[in-house]
Write an enzyme that holds these catalytic residues in place. Structure first.
Site, PDB file in Angstrom:
ATOM      1  N   LEU A 238       0.816  -1.231   0.000  1.00 53.48           N
ATOM      2  CA  LEU A 238       0.000   0.000   0.000  1.00 53.48           C
ATOM      3  C   LEU A 238       0.845   1.274   0.000  1.00 53.48           C
ATOM      4  O   LEU A 238       0.357   2.332   0.374  1.00 53.48           O
ATOM      5  CB  LEU A 238      -1.002  -0.002   1.175  1.00 53.48           C
ATOM      6  CG  LEU A 238      -2.012  -1.167   1.156  1.00 53.48           C
ATOM      7  CD1 LEU A 238      -2.924  -1.103   2.383  1.00 53.48           C
ATOM      8  CD2 LEU A 238      -2.853  -1.173  -0.123  1.00 53.48           C
TER       9      LEU A 238
ATOM     10  N   ALA B 299       5.926  -2.245  -8.134  1.00 53.01           N
ATOM     11  CA  ALA B 299       7.162  -1.568  -8.530  1.00 53.01           C
ATOM     12  C   ALA B 299       6.986  -0.079  -8.283  1.00 53.01           C
ATOM     13  O   ALA B 299       5.872   0.402  -8.067  1.00 53.01           O
ATOM     14  CB  ALA B 299       7.451  -1.808 -10.014  1.00 53.01           C
TER      15      ALA B 299
ATOM     16  N   TYR C 260      14.855   3.433 -13.944  1.00 56.13           N
ATOM     17  CA  TYR C 260      13.559   2.736 -13.984  1.00 56.13           C
ATOM     18  C   TYR C 260      13.563   1.690 -15.102  1.00 56.13           C
ATOM     19  O   TYR C 260      13.277   0.510 -14.880  1.00 56.13           O
ATOM     20  CB  TYR C 260      12.431   3.753 -14.188  1.00 56.13           C
ATOM     21  CG  TYR C 260      11.099   3.117 -14.523  1.00 56.13           C
ATOM     22  CD1 TYR C 260      10.463   2.266 -13.621  1.00 56.13           C
ATOM     23  CD2 TYR C 260      10.486   3.342 -15.762  1.00 56.13           C
ATOM     24  CE1 TYR C 260       9.246   1.668 -13.935  1.00 56.13           C
ATOM     25  CE2 TYR C 260       9.270   2.763 -16.081  1.00 56.13           C
ATOM     26  CZ  TYR C 260       8.657   1.919 -15.164  1.00 56.13           C
ATOM     27  OH  TYR C 260       7.464   1.322 -15.485  1.00 56.13           O
TER      28      TYR C 260
HETATM   29  N1  LIG Z   1       1.339   3.291 -15.492  1.00 52.71           N
HETATM   30  C1  LIG Z   1       2.002   3.125 -16.638  1.00 52.71           C
HETATM   31  O1  LIG Z   1       1.813   3.868 -17.617  1.00 52.71           O
HETATM   32  C2  LIG Z   1       2.982   1.981 -16.780  1.00 52.71           C
HETATM   33  C3  LIG Z   1       3.666   1.834 -18.001  1.00 52.71           C
HETATM   34  C4  LIG Z   1       4.566   0.777 -18.142  1.00 52.71           C
HETATM   35  C5  LIG Z   1       4.750  -0.113 -17.101  1.00 52.71           C
HETATM   36  N2  LIG Z   1       4.092   0.059 -15.929  1.00 52.71           N
HETATM   37  C6  LIG Z   1       4.327  -0.912 -14.847  1.00 52.71           C
HETATM   38  O2  LIG Z   1       3.074  -1.398 -14.397  1.00 52.71           O
HETATM   39  C7  LIG Z   1       3.140  -1.713 -13.018  1.00 52.71           C
HETATM   40  C8  LIG Z   1       1.972  -1.088 -12.300  1.00 52.71           C
HETATM   41  O3  LIG Z   1       1.960   0.316 -12.521  1.00 52.71           O
HETATM   42  P1  LIG Z   1       0.791   1.226 -11.919  1.00 52.71           P
HETATM   43  O4  LIG Z   1       0.662   2.415 -12.791  1.00 52.71           O
HETATM   44  O5  LIG Z   1      -0.367   0.376 -11.638  1.00 52.71           O
HETATM   45  O6  LIG Z   1       1.490   1.690 -10.560  1.00 52.71           O
HETATM   46  P2  LIG Z   1       0.863   1.809  -9.088  1.00 52.71           P
HETATM   47  O7  LIG Z   1       1.836   2.599  -8.278  1.00 52.71           O
HETATM   48  O8  LIG Z   1      -0.542   2.290  -9.152  1.00 52.71           O
HETATM   49  O9  LIG Z   1       0.856   0.301  -8.609  1.00 52.71           O
HETATM   50  C9  LIG Z   1       1.982  -0.348  -8.061  1.00 52.71           C
HETATM   51  C10 LIG Z   1       1.531  -1.063  -6.814  1.00 52.71           C
HETATM   52  O10 LIG Z   1       2.621  -1.789  -6.274  1.00 52.71           O
HETATM   53  C11 LIG Z   1       2.643  -1.598  -4.865  1.00 52.71           C
HETATM   54  N3  LIG Z   1       4.037  -1.779  -4.444  1.00 52.71           N
HETATM   55  C12 LIG Z   1       5.118  -1.037  -4.804  1.00 52.71           C
HETATM   56  N4  LIG Z   1       6.219  -1.508  -4.192  1.00 52.71           N
HETATM   57  C13 LIG Z   1       5.818  -2.580  -3.449  1.00 52.71           C
HETATM   58  C14 LIG Z   1       6.504  -3.491  -2.593  1.00 52.71           C
HETATM   59  N5  LIG Z   1       7.826  -3.369  -2.365  1.00 52.71           N
HETATM   60  N6  LIG Z   1       5.805  -4.478  -1.999  1.00 52.71           N
HETATM   61  C15 LIG Z   1       4.458  -4.598  -2.211  1.00 52.71           C
HETATM   62  N7  LIG Z   1       3.755  -3.757  -3.006  1.00 52.71           N
HETATM   63  C16 LIG Z   1       4.435  -2.764  -3.617  1.00 52.71           C
HETATM   64  C17 LIG Z   1       2.120  -0.193  -4.641  1.00 52.71           C
HETATM   65  O11 LIG Z   1       1.585   0.003  -3.351  1.00 52.71           O
HETATM   66  C18 LIG Z   1       1.037  -0.104  -5.723  1.00 52.71           C
HETATM   67  O12 LIG Z   1      -0.210  -0.547  -5.250  1.00 52.71           O
HETATM   68  C19 LIG Z   1       4.502  -1.241 -12.535  1.00 52.71           C
HETATM   69  O13 LIG Z   1       5.342  -2.375 -12.462  1.00 52.71           O
HETATM   70  C20 LIG Z   1       4.968  -0.303 -13.622  1.00 52.71           C
HETATM   71  O14 LIG Z   1       6.355  -0.282 -13.721  1.00 52.71           O
HETATM   72  C21 LIG Z   1       3.217   1.083 -15.746  1.00 52.71           C
END
Ligand SMILES: NC(=O)c1ccc[n+]([C@@H]2O[C@H](COP(=O)([O-])OP(=O)(O)OC[C@H]3O[C@@H](n4cnc5c(N)ncnc54)[C@H](O)[C@@H]3O)[C@@H](O)[C@H]2O)c1
Length: 326
Positions: free
Chosen positions: A31, A72, A138
């Site tokens: 979270l 992440a 990243y």
């Molecule tokens: N949003 C984008 O446009 C995009 C584009 C390419 C890749 N991604 C990848 O998609 C994934 C999700 O992105 P998002 O936009 O949903 O991000 P987000 O921040 O909404 O979701 C990430 C979730 O991971 C949880 N988290 C982070 N570190 C943690 C840990 N150490 N232990 C447990 N939980 C942890 C956070 O609390 C969060 O709920 C990521 O891996 C990101 O790199 C996102």
């Protein structure tokens, strides 16, 4: 199914798609950026992916057969300033999940990768065969895991699909969940924030070699990303080979087009100011997205920008303060 980051933006949409497809879903999230209210399609286990023992316990207790790994950090600018944080969470954290899977004999892994693994594009659209040379920590952190995955497959039989998303956007078309990052760094919710009287929007550079001078990006709907994850899982569960696929629509849109679309859909002005270019922002980034269609049978259902913005706007209008739980 264990979904790390299942309380986050894309992870929660994946949980919904999995739940709808009949899977039992367990979200695993610390979270740090997620929301309890977003993890509503199954049990939420609160924990950090770095805690291999906690991940193992969750895998065992819930008799997990596959992991989708979203957890992440993803702020490119922050990753440039604080690389250790990104290597620790995104590399060490993912290795911890893979180690737990190996120990518990869980052998299916779907990984959130990114177009940031390609770095400065040599040509567009970007195909999966494009060289991967990230220009920030990243992108490096995601590429490090992509490169590790074949070794885990050889050593432990963990079959994988790495999905390289372009710009995730939009919100659940049913309006149940949406995007709530703090601070928000993505252009569509930032433009909506500006349209609704919040912070004004900054446009970073209008002198790029593009038709209107602003950067071109590939916006892919979050519900389509979620569907692709289910298809990726089905492919490896059905004996298909491991692989990496782009997830984009293959249709680039400029920042100005996004602003105009947000203004049209919301019926409001989007105040914006021009700011200097940001280091490391390529002029044009969009996907050659045919491989995911061909191999995974994935077809985006919400591919046009109007629909993407409309779903985002519907969610923001209904939840002006996001999940509002802080
Ligand atoms: N949003 C984008 O446009 C995009 C584009 C390419 C890749 N991604 C990848 O998609 C994934 C999700 O992105 P998002 O936009 O949903 O991000 P987000 O921040 O909404 O979701 C990430 C979730 O991971 C949880 N988290 C982070 N570190 C943690 C840990 N150490 N232990 C447990 N939980 C942890 C956070 O609390 C969060 O709920 C990521 O891996 C990101 O790199 C996102």
């Amino acid at each position: 199914m264990l979904v790390t980051g299942g309380a986050g933006y894309i992870g929660s949409h994946a949980c919904k798609a999995l739940h709808r497809a009949g899977y039992r879903v367990v979200a695993f999230d610390n979270l740090i950026a997620g929301h309890r209210a977003a993890a509503r399609f199954g049990e939420l286990v609160e924990g950090d992916i770095a805690d291999t023992g906690a991940v193992r316990a969750a895998l065992r207790r819930h008799e997990i057969s596959a992991v989708m790994h979203f957890a992440a950090l993803l702020d490119v600018g922050e990753s440039v300033r604080e690389p250790a944080k990104y290597y620790r969470n995104n590399v060490t954290g993912a290795l911890s999940v893979l180690e737990a899977m190996a120990a518990e004999s869980v052998r299916r892994f779907v990984f959130s990768s990114t177009c940031a693994t390609y770095g400065e594009p040599l040509e567009t659209p970007i195909a999966e065969t494009h060289p991967q040379k990230p220009i920030n920590s990243y992108g490096e952190s995601k590429l490090a895991i992509e490169r590790a995955l074949p070794h885990f497959e050889r050593a432990h039989g963990i079959r994988f699909v790495a999905l390289r998303y372009f710009n995730a956007s939009g919100a659940d078309p049913d309006g149940e969940i949406g995007e709530d990052h703090s601070p928000e760094i993505h252009v569509i919710p930032r433009a909506i924030e500006a349209a609704t009287g919040g912070r004004g929007l900054q446009v970073f550079g209008d002198d790029y070699p593009t038709p209107d001078g602003t950067c071109l990006r590939d916006y892919v709907h979050v519900a389509d990303l979620a569907d692709a994850h289910v298809k990726a899982l089905e492919r490896i569960a059905g004996g298909g080979a491991s692989g990496a696929y782009n997830l984009g629509t293959g249709r680039p849109h400029s920042v100005r087009e996004v602003i105009d679309t947000v203004a049209r859909v919301t019926g409001r002005d989007v105040p914006w100011t021009l700011a200097p270019r940001r280091a490391g922002d390529p002029a044009v980034l969009y996907a050659a997205a045919d491989e995911a269609r061909r191999v995974l049978g994935w077809t985006p259902r919400f591919a046009d920008l109007d629909t993407i913005v409309r779903t985002a706007w519907d969610w923001h209008r209904a939840h002006p303060k996001g999940y509002d739980e802080k």
